[in-house]
Write a protein that holds these residues in place. Structure first.
Motif, PDB file in Angstrom:
ATOM      1  N   LEU A 134      47.049  55.786  25.571  1.00  0.00           N
ATOM      2  CA  LEU A 134      47.334  54.514  24.982  1.00  0.00           C
ATOM      3  C   LEU A 134      46.501  53.990  23.917  1.00  0.00           C
ATOM      4  CD1 LEU A 134      48.460  51.525  27.458  1.00  0.00           C
ATOM      5  CD2 LEU A 134      49.770  52.792  25.684  1.00  0.00           C
ATOM      6  N   ALA A 135      45.084  54.172  23.942  1.00  0.00           N
ATOM      7  CA  ALA A 135      44.254  53.503  22.854  1.00  0.00           C
ATOM      8  C   ALA A 135      44.229  54.414  21.611  1.00  0.00           C
ATOM      9  CB  ALA A 135      42.762  53.631  23.253  1.00  0.00           C
ATOM     10  N   VAL A 171      48.528  55.767  30.491  1.00  0.00           N
ATOM     11  CA  VAL A 171      47.781  54.314  30.806  1.00  0.00           C
ATOM     12  C   VAL A 171      46.223  54.569  30.989  1.00  0.00           C
ATOM     13  CG1 VAL A 171      49.511  52.970  31.149  1.00  0.00           C
ATOM     14  CG2 VAL A 171      48.303  53.837  33.061  1.00  0.00           C
ATOM     15  N   GLY A 172      45.813  55.649  31.559  1.00  0.00           N
ATOM     16  CA  GLY A 172      44.443  55.886  31.968  1.00  0.00           C
ATOM     17  C   GLY A 172      44.524  57.282  32.800  1.00  0.00           C
ATOM     18  N   PRO A 173      43.160  57.608  33.389  1.00  0.00           N
ATOM     19  CA  PRO A 173      43.135  58.849  34.154  1.00  0.00           C
ATOM     20  C   PRO A 173      43.412  58.525  35.602  1.00  0.00           C
ATOM     21  CG  PRO A 173      40.931  57.772  33.995  1.00  0.00           C
ATOM     22  CD  PRO A 173      42.084  56.924  33.108  1.00  0.00           C
ATOM     23  N   GLU A 174      43.859  57.293  35.933  1.00  0.00           N
ATOM     24  CA  GLU A 174      44.263  57.174  37.406  1.00  0.00           C
ATOM     25  C   GLU A 174      45.902  56.896  37.291  1.00  0.00           C
ATOM     26  OE1 GLU A 174      42.351  57.537  39.605  1.00  0.00           O
ATOM     27  OE2 GLU A 174      40.285  57.119  39.108  1.00  0.00           O
ATOM     28  N   VAL A 175      46.615  57.346  38.216  1.00  0.00           N
ATOM     29  CA  VAL A 175      48.015  56.885  38.163  1.00  0.00           C
ATOM     30  C   VAL A 175      48.256  55.744  39.025  1.00  0.00           C
ATOM     31  CG1 VAL A 175      50.276  57.657  39.095  1.00  0.00           C
ATOM     32  CG2 VAL A 175      48.512  59.532  38.242  1.00  0.00           C
ATOM     33  N   GLY A 193      46.748  47.074  20.535  1.00  0.00           N
ATOM     34  CA  GLY A 193      46.219  48.360  21.004  1.00  0.00           C
ATOM     35  C   GLY A 193      44.594  48.091  20.955  1.00  0.00           C
ATOM     36  N   TYR A 194      44.147  46.740  21.746  1.00  0.00           N
ATOM     37  CA  TYR A 194      42.831  46.540  21.971  1.00  0.00           C
ATOM     38  C   TYR A 194      41.907  46.535  20.657  1.00  0.00           C
ATOM     39  CZ  TYR A 194      44.453  49.039  26.256  1.00  0.00           C
ATOM     40  OH  TYR A 194      45.139  49.251  27.161  1.00  0.00           O
ATOM     41  N   THR A 195      42.601  45.959  19.938  1.00  0.00           N
ATOM     42  CA  THR A 195      41.774  45.206  18.499  1.00  0.00           C
ATOM     43  C   THR A 195      41.594  43.829  18.292  1.00  0.00           C
ATOM     44  OG1 THR A 195      43.803  45.457  17.194  1.00  0.00           O
ATOM     45  CG2 THR A 195      42.482  47.562  17.330  1.00  0.00           C
ATOM     46  N   SER A 196      42.767  43.096  18.974  1.00  0.00           N
ATOM     47  CA  SER A 196      43.077  41.682  18.445  1.00  0.00           C
ATOM     48  C   SER A 196      42.913  41.001  19.778  1.00  0.00           C
ATOM     49  CB  SER A 196      44.123  41.396  17.903  1.00  0.00           C
ATOM     50  OG  SER A 196      44.432  40.121  17.716  1.00  0.00           O
TER      51      SER A 196
ATOM     52  N   TRP B 188      40.188  48.959  32.227  1.00  0.00           N
ATOM     53  CA  TRP B 188      38.901  49.047  31.228  1.00  0.00           C
ATOM     54  C   TRP B 188      38.086  49.915  31.959  1.00  0.00           C
ATOM     55  CZ3 TRP B 188      34.534  45.756  31.754  1.00  0.00           C
ATOM     56  CH2 TRP B 188      33.574  45.730  30.717  1.00  0.00           C
ATOM     57  N   LEU B 189      37.627  49.822  33.270  1.00  0.00           N
ATOM     58  CA  LEU B 189      36.664  50.462  33.798  1.00  0.00           C
ATOM     59  C   LEU B 189      36.937  51.931  33.939  1.00  0.00           C
ATOM     60  CD1 LEU B 189      35.512  48.027  36.669  1.00  0.00           C
ATOM     61  CD2 LEU B 189      34.275  48.529  34.541  1.00  0.00           C
ATOM     62  N   ASP B 190      38.386  52.114  34.274  1.00  0.00           N
ATOM     63  CA  ASP B 190      38.918  53.514  34.685  1.00  0.00           C
ATOM     64  C   ASP B 190      38.822  54.363  33.284  1.00  0.00           C
ATOM     65  OD1 ASP B 190      39.614  52.869  37.156  1.00  0.00           O
ATOM     66  OD2 ASP B 190      41.898  52.573  36.476  1.00  0.00           O
ATOM     67  N   THR B 191      38.736  53.693  32.052  1.00  0.00           N
ATOM     68  CA  THR B 191      38.979  54.335  30.882  1.00  0.00           C
ATOM     69  C   THR B 191      37.560  54.294  30.324  1.00  0.00           C
ATOM     70  OG1 THR B 191      39.633  52.495  29.483  1.00  0.00           O
ATOM     71  CG2 THR B 191      41.536  54.103  30.605  1.00  0.00           C
ATOM     72  N   GLY B 192      36.707  53.944  30.903  1.00  0.00           N
ATOM     73  CA  GLY B 192      35.293  53.814  30.279  1.00  0.00           C
ATOM     74  C   GLY B 192      35.386  52.795  28.931  1.00  0.00           C
ATOM     75  N   GLY B 193      35.901  51.879  29.062  1.00  0.00           N
ATOM     76  CA  GLY B 193      36.001  50.888  27.641  1.00  0.00           C
ATOM     77  C   GLY B 193      37.204  51.487  26.842  1.00  0.00           C
ATOM     78  N   TYR B 194      38.201  52.010  27.378  1.00  0.00           N
ATOM     79  CA  TYR B 194      39.274  52.438  26.501  1.00  0.00           C
ATOM     80  C   TYR B 194      38.873  53.761  25.688  1.00  0.00           C
ATOM     81  CZ  TYR B 194      41.139  47.948  27.763  1.00  0.00           C
ATOM     82  OH  TYR B 194      41.526  46.666  28.650  1.00  0.00           O
TER      83      TYR B 194
END
Lengths: 197, 197
Positions: A134-135, A171-175, A193-196, B188-194
Motif C-alpha cells: 500500500l505504501a 496491506v501488510g505482511p499479515e493476512v 498514502g501516509y503523508t498527510s 503500523w507495527l506489522d509493516t515496521g512503520g509502513y
C-alpha cells in the motif's frame, strides 16, 4: 467516493437470520463488522462511502452513507438491517434495487454483475497477498476495494477480478480479517498514502 | 510484546451483562471489537499481545494471546468472556489476578494502577489528536497503547497519562473508533512503520 465490495460466501439470504448466532449465519458477524469499519468514524458516519455485501452470489445488499440513518456500529444492529434487506428481496426485480431503509437497499445481483457495474465508477482494487505494498501506491480517486470474507475468493471470482481489477495491493505482511483490511485501506486514503495527518 | 489498554468508562462490572444489548451495557460492543482487533489475524491469533480493559475504573480484565483458547471474534463471544471475568471479580484480591479461562483473568486495578504497572514493561503510547503522525515515528519496542472508549479520557486519566506517556501519536486526520485505531496501530507495527510489506 470510496466503495467496498465484501463477498459473503456462506451467509443465508433469507430473513430468518439468528441475531443471537451471527457466526452460525455464515459468519455474518464478519460482514457486519466490515460494514461498521467502512461507514463509521468515531462520532459519526463517513461521507461518500458505499458498501456492497454480495451474499450467496445472488443478492447484493448496499449501504450508502449519503442517506444512512440510525445505524449503530454493533454487529447485532447491522445484522438486523441486513435481515430487513432479505425480507425485501422478492421486491428486487431485474437489476432494480428494492428499498429497505434510508441508505440501505438490495439488488438481485451476483458478484460478477456487481463488480462489472462498479468498474464503471472507479478503479477496482483487489486486496491480495501478492499485491503491491500500500505504501508504494498512490491512492486512486474513487477506489472500489474488493474483499472476501473468511473464505478465499472462488476460482470464478478470481477470473472476474483478473479481468476487471485495476490493481492489486497488499496491506501488510499479515493476512487480516476483511473488516481490519477495510480500516487499513481507509487510513491509507485518509492520510493520502501516509503523508498527510 | 504489544499491549493495548482500553478504558471502558460506562461498562458495568457485574456479571449480569445483557448479551443481546451490548451497546446498552456501556458500549461494551466497542470494547469487544477492540479485543478482536487486538488479538486476531485472519486465520488465527496474534503472538505476544495483551489487552487490558479497564472497566469502571475499578477492575481490569486482561486477555493474553500466549494462552488464549476458544475465543471467537464476534462481539457476543468476547462479551461472554468479559461476563465470566466479572463473575470472578470477588476472587481478585489486592493486585493478584483471578483466573477466568485460559488467557483471561481479572484484577482489582484502576486505570492509574494498570498504566503505572505497564509503564515498567514498555513505553506508553497515547493516541491523541495533537500527537505526532504515526508515519513520522519509529515503531518502539514493546509499546503499550492507551485508548479511550466512546468517551474522552477524564481529566484524572489525562493527568496520569501526562506523567507516564512516552509519546503521543496521531493515526490520521480522522478520529477513529478505538477498535479501528488498534487495527491501524497493529498495521503500523506489522509493516515496521509502513516500510516492510
Amino acid at each position: 467516493m470510496r466503495q467496498f465490495v465484501i463477498v459473503g460466501h456462506e451467509v443465508p439470504t433469507t430473513p430468518d437470520i439468528p441475531l443471537d448466532d451471527l457466526p452460525g449465519a455464515g459468519r455474518l458477524d464478519l460482514l457486519c463488522r466490515s460494514v461498521g469499519a467502512a461507514v463509521f468514524l468515531s462520532h459519526g458516519i463517513r461521507e461518500s462511502v458505499r458498501v456492497h455485501l454480495v451474499c450467496g452470489d445472488a443478492y447484493t445488499v448496499r449501504f450508502d452513507t449519503a442517506n444512512l440513518r440510525h445505524l449503530h456500529p454493533d454487529e447485532r444492529n447491522v445484522a438486523a438491517r441486513i435481515r430487513d434487506a432479505f425480507a425485501e428481496r422478492e421486491s428486487a426485480i431485474g437489476h432494480q434495487p428494492a428499498d429497505v431503509s434510508p441508505g440501505v437497499d438490495i439488488l438481485r445481483m451476483d458478484f460478477e454483475a456487481t463488480v462489472d457495474r462498479l468498474a464503471r465508477e472507479g478503479p477496482i482494487v483487489q486486496l491480495h497477498e501478492d499485491g503491491s505494498p500500500l505504501a508504494d501506491e498512490t491512492p486512486p480517486e474513487d477506489p472500489v476495494f474488493v474483499l472476501s470474507d473468511h473464505r478465499d475468493f472462488t476460482d470464478a471470482e478470481r477470473e472476474v477480478l483478473a479481468d476487471v481489477a485495476d490493481r492489486r495491493v497488499r496491506v501488510g505482511p499479515e493476512v487480516l480479517h476483511a473488516d481490519h483490511a477495510i480500516t487499513v485501506a481507509h487510513n491509507w486514503l485518509d492520510t493520502g498514502g501516509y503523508t498527510s495527518y
